[in-house]
Write a protein that holds these residues in place. Structure first.
Motif, PDB file in Angstrom:
ATOM      1  N   ASP A 178       0.818  -1.207   0.000  1.00 23.68           N
ATOM      2  CA  ASP A 178       0.000   0.000   0.000  1.00 23.68           C
ATOM      3  C   ASP A 178       0.852   1.257   0.000  1.00 23.68           C
ATOM      4  O   ASP A 178       0.327   2.370   0.042  1.00 23.68           O
ATOM      5  CB  ASP A 178      -0.963   0.005   1.190  1.00 23.68           C
ATOM      6  N   GLY A 179       2.183   1.080  -0.034  1.00 25.86           N
ATOM      7  CA  GLY A 179       3.099   2.199  -0.151  1.00 25.86           C
ATOM      8  C   GLY A 179       3.927   2.055  -1.416  1.00 25.86           C
ATOM      9  O   GLY A 179       3.498   1.434  -2.389  1.00 25.86           O
ATOM     10  N   THR A 180       5.143   2.597  -1.381  1.00 22.38           N
ATOM     11  CA  THR A 180       6.005   2.601  -2.558  1.00 22.38           C
ATOM     12  C   THR A 180       7.201   1.690  -2.337  1.00 22.38           C
ATOM     13  O   THR A 180       8.028   1.962  -1.454  1.00 22.38           O
ATOM     14  CB  THR A 180       6.509   4.025  -2.857  1.00 22.38           C
ATOM     15  N   PRO A 181       7.339   0.585  -3.084  1.00 19.05           N
ATOM     16  CA  PRO A 181       8.521  -0.266  -2.945  1.00 19.05           C
ATOM     17  C   PRO A 181       9.810   0.534  -3.151  1.00 19.05           C
ATOM     18  O   PRO A 181       9.897   1.369  -4.051  1.00 19.05           O
ATOM     19  CB  PRO A 181       8.330  -1.309  -4.054  1.00 19.05           C
ATOM     20  N   GLY A 182      10.774   0.264  -2.259  1.00 17.26           N
ATOM     21  CA  GLY A 182      12.036   0.970  -2.322  1.00 17.26           C
ATOM     22  C   GLY A 182      12.070   2.261  -1.537  1.00 17.26           C
ATOM     23  O   GLY A 182      13.143   2.835  -1.333  1.00 17.26           O
ATOM     24  N   VAL A 183      10.900   2.735  -1.094  1.00 16.91           N
ATOM     25  CA  VAL A 183      10.812   4.001  -0.359  1.00 16.91           C
ATOM     26  C   VAL A 183      10.162   3.803   1.003  1.00 16.91           C
ATOM     27  O   VAL A 183      10.658   4.285   2.022  1.00 16.91           O
ATOM     28  CB  VAL A 183      10.021   5.055  -1.167  1.00 16.91           C
ATOM     29  N   THR A 184       9.035   3.089   1.010  1.00 17.97           N
ATOM     30  CA  THR A 184       8.273   2.919   2.245  1.00 17.97           C
ATOM     31  C   THR A 184       8.923   1.858   3.120  1.00 17.97           C
ATOM     32  O   THR A 184       9.078   0.708   2.710  1.00 17.97           O
ATOM     33  CB  THR A 184       6.822   2.511   1.929  1.00 17.97           C
ATOM     34  N   PHE A 185       9.285   2.242   4.350  1.00 19.01           N
ATOM     35  CA  PHE A 185       9.887   1.306   5.297  1.00 19.01           C
ATOM     36  C   PHE A 185       8.835   0.793   6.266  1.00 19.01           C
ATOM     37  O   PHE A 185       8.062   1.572   6.837  1.00 19.01           O
ATOM     38  CB  PHE A 185      11.006   1.986   6.090  1.00 19.01           C
ATOM     39  N   ALA A 186       8.788  -0.511   6.445  1.00 18.57           N
ATOM     40  CA  ALA A 186       7.994  -1.136   7.507  1.00 18.57           C
ATOM     41  C   ALA A 186       8.727  -2.392   7.928  1.00 18.57           C
ATOM     42  O   ALA A 186       9.072  -3.225   7.088  1.00 18.57           O
ATOM     43  CB  ALA A 186       6.587  -1.462   7.036  1.00 18.57           C
ATOM     44  N   TYR A 187       8.972  -2.511   9.210  1.00 20.78           N
ATOM     45  CA  TYR A 187       9.668  -3.688   9.717  1.00 20.78           C
ATOM     46  C   TYR A 187       8.703  -4.854   9.650  1.00 20.78           C
ATOM     47  O   TYR A 187       7.736  -4.941  10.409  1.00 20.78           O
ATOM     48  CB  TYR A 187      10.121  -3.427  11.154  1.00 20.78           C
ATOM     49  N   SER A 188       8.944  -5.763   8.716  1.00 16.40           N
ATOM     50  CA  SER A 188       8.009  -6.852   8.443  1.00 16.40           C
ATOM     51  C   SER A 188       8.757  -8.161   8.280  1.00 16.40           C
ATOM     52  O   SER A 188       9.683  -8.261   7.470  1.00 16.40           O
ATOM     53  CB  SER A 188       7.203  -6.543   7.167  1.00 16.40           C
TER      54      SER A 188
ATOM     55  N   THR B 212      25.553  -2.552   5.635  1.00 12.13           N
ATOM     56  CA  THR B 212      25.723  -1.786   6.870  1.00 12.13           C
ATOM     57  C   THR B 212      25.664  -0.282   6.648  1.00 12.13           C
ATOM     58  O   THR B 212      26.168   0.487   7.462  1.00 12.13           O
ATOM     59  CB  THR B 212      27.042  -2.174   7.551  1.00 12.13           C
ATOM     60  N   ARG B 213      25.049   0.136   5.562  1.00 12.08           N
ATOM     61  CA  ARG B 213      24.758   1.553   5.363  1.00 12.08           C
ATOM     62  C   ARG B 213      23.256   1.718   5.197  1.00 12.08           C
ATOM     63  O   ARG B 213      22.527   0.746   4.930  1.00 12.08           O
ATOM     64  CB  ARG B 213      25.498   2.119   4.148  1.00 12.08           C
ATOM     65  N   THR B 214      22.756   2.930   5.341  1.00 14.15           N
ATOM     66  CA  THR B 214      21.324   3.171   5.218  1.00 14.15           C
ATOM     67  C   THR B 214      20.849   2.922   3.802  1.00 14.15           C
ATOM     68  O   THR B 214      21.305   3.576   2.857  1.00 14.15           O
ATOM     69  CB  THR B 214      20.982   4.608   5.638  1.00 14.15           C
ATOM     70  N   GLN B 215      19.937   1.975   3.647  1.00 14.24           N
ATOM     71  CA  GLN B 215      19.286   1.702   2.375  1.00 14.24           C
ATOM     72  C   GLN B 215      17.910   2.353   2.308  1.00 14.24           C
ATOM     73  O   GLN B 215      17.414   2.647   1.221  1.00 14.24           O
ATOM     74  CB  GLN B 215      19.143   0.191   2.177  1.00 14.24           C
ATOM     75  N   VAL B 216      17.304   2.567   3.475  1.00 10.20           N
ATOM     76  CA  VAL B 216      15.968   3.153   3.532  1.00 10.20           C
ATOM     77  C   VAL B 216      15.836   3.934   4.829  1.00 10.20           C
ATOM     78  O   VAL B 216      16.414   3.562   5.860  1.00 10.20           O
ATOM     79  CB  VAL B 216      14.879   2.059   3.424  1.00 10.20           C
ATOM     80  N   ASP B 217      15.109   5.025   4.776  1.00  5.84           N
ATOM     81  CA  ASP B 217      14.881   5.880   5.934  1.00  5.84           C
ATOM     82  C   ASP B 217      13.933   5.190   6.914  1.00  5.84           C
ATOM     83  O   ASP B 217      12.890   4.664   6.516  1.00  5.84           O
ATOM     84  CB  ASP B 217      14.284   7.209   5.467  1.00  5.84           C
TER      85      ASP B 217
END
Length: 478
Positions: free
Chosen positions: A152-162, A252-257
């Motif tokens: 329901d969000g944008t792949p590659g942008v929307t973060f949800a711990y799932s 080990t670097r930020t891939q998503v906010d």
């Protein structure tokens, strides 16, 4: 196993007073508003590749396996990195391309657009935890449930711990390699790392034959520490490049906010890599109830911990407050000796009281599934479950007995009419608190922290049996 070198903290430019202060801070974190306090089960601290502090709280031990919960995700990431280096895994390929049998069913363009790098970084596009929805769609094949539930969000942008994203990543690795995650890791990673007892390690599975990936790995504290040290060293170990340095850098670097996971002081809001969290200092793998692998490149240090803690932010806060200043601060032999003394004869706490007498109690409530009756003598505890399973455990005054079937107990008469029993599941973070009423002959049972998978005594205690390694999930909902 090639032993990790052991050194006094002062020989590795670390003030042991800071380590003692860290342990004292954990002890001071008591239960607040119904949230359990911090109960460490093990700690191992490495500096410049040397173990400068290590301890296990009885009945936990150095060779004992511990449920890592979501710290398992970092091992799944490592397996994915190995498959990527072997050119078996393409981060920019659609997830669906690895499951061609589902192609005709998965028609929503949002699901078809999810890439492998999206599931590796928890950015598949769903805005909430998706695991239960995947099971509702297809309990026996969560990959199908995942792909038939469009984001329901944008792949590659929307973060949800799932959990589902990691499960699907692990499923892809297992499909392209033809083996379970653990079997794939053993010769390529665990053996070269010199990890002891790798044949005893196990991973819970669902469906049968597939390591679940997002949790369920049972390993020793030193295994966790060695994984952290491998990443700290850019994937190199004793002159061999076990893991591609490019993968280490990307993982080990930020891939998503992840700033939607708390304020600026939250260590869960600093960004997410490939199954690693970024931290205010360094990065980490972590798992529910206090399983930690914290890697600190600036300090050339690794902190590995297991335990039972609902407030994991408090554990990290204590590390930042007390451990960080201890690095590159002059130590002393006296401080080293004080730390060594602090780490001797540790055991989990238990209330004082008198020895129990022979008695029997029946369940007052159904808080714990299957446990219906317990029997006590001064030297034994017997558990009777509804399916006829009976387990008898020894009781020792003043100490935790050695585990029997990964289960151990202590019992004390804590008041005139009350017997308190702590039932410790020593391959998990969990204990069951049983309060027995001598007046009514009944007991109430309560988890200190709720297990996230199996919740019956027999399933938690016997999970190391190869025939019992299936994770327990809710049945399909009607």
């Amino acid at each position: 196993m090639t032993a990790l070198p052991r050194s006094a903290p002062s020989s590795q430019a670390t003030d042991a007073h800071g380590i003692v202060a860290f342990l004292d801070a954990l002890d001071a974190l008591e239960a607040v508003d119904g949230v359990a306090g911090i109960e460490p089960h093990s700690v191992m601290l490495l500096r410049h590749g040397h173990v400068i502090a290590e301890a296990w709280w009885s009945p936990y031990s150095a060779r004992g396996l511990h449920q890592l919960y979501s710290l398992s995700k970092s091992f799944t990431s490592t397996a994915a990195g190995l498959a990527w280096a072997d050119k078996l895994l393409d981060l920019d390929a659609p997830v669906l391309s690895y499951f061609p049998e589902l192609d005709a069913e998965v028609t929503d363009p949002r699901s078809r657009s999810i890439l492998v790098r999206h599931i590796a970084s928890m950015s598949a596009g769903h805005t909430t935890e998706q695991w239960n929805r995947a099971l509702d769609i297809d309990h026996d094949e969560p990959v199908r449930g995942f792909l038939l539930d469009p984001p329901d969000g944008t792949p590659g942008v929307t973060f949800a711990y799932s959990q589902t994203t990691t499960h699907v990543l692990g499923a892809i690795v297992q499909r392209v390699t033809g083996s379970t995650l653990l079997d794939y890791l053993r010769p390529r990673l665990l053996e070269p790392l010199g990890i002891d007892g790798i044949d005893e390690m196990f991973w819970l599975q669902h469906p049968p034959g597939r390591d679940i990936g997002f949790a369920g790995l049972h390993a020793t504290t030193e295994t966790v520490a060695r994984l952290g040290q491998l990443y700290l060293q850019g994937g190199a170990w004793e002159g061999r490049q076990l893991l591609a340095p490019e993968w280490v850098a990307e993982a080990t670097r930020t891939q998503v906010d992840s700033s939607n996971w708390g304020g600026p002081e939250s260590d869960w809001a600093q960004g997410y890599g490939f199954q690693f969290w970024m931290s205010r200092h360094g990065y980490r793998g972590d798992g529910a109830c206090g399983q930690l692998c914290v890697v600190l490149p600036e300090q050339d240090a690794v902190l590995a911990m297991t335990g039972e803690a609902e407030d994991m932010q408090a554990v990290l806060d204590a590390a930042w407050t007390h451990l960080l200043p201890a690095f590159d601060r002059e130590g002393s032999e006296a401080a080293d000796a004080a730390l060594a003394h602090r780490l001797t004869a540790l055991q989990l706490p238990f209330p004082d009281g008198d020895e129990v007498s022979e008695s029997e109690f029946t369940a007052a409530t159904s808080v714990l599934r299957k446990l219906e009756r317990i029997g006590l003598t001064p030297h034994t505890l017997t558990l009777h479950e509804q399916d006829g399973t009976t387990t008898t455990l020894p009781l020792l005054a003043g100490a935790w007995p050695p585990p029997t079937g990964h289960l151990t107990a202590r019992a004390t008469r804590t008041a005139e009419d009350t017997v308190t029993v702590h039932l410790q599941f020593t391959q998990t973070p969990h204990k069951l608190l049983i309060t027995c009423d001598l007046r009514t002959g009944t007991f109430d049972a309560q988890w200190r922290t709720m297990p996230l998978m199996a919740r019956s005594i027999s399933s938690l205690a016997a999970v190391a049996d190869p025939g019992r390694r299936q994770a327990e999930w809710p049945a399909r909902r009607s």
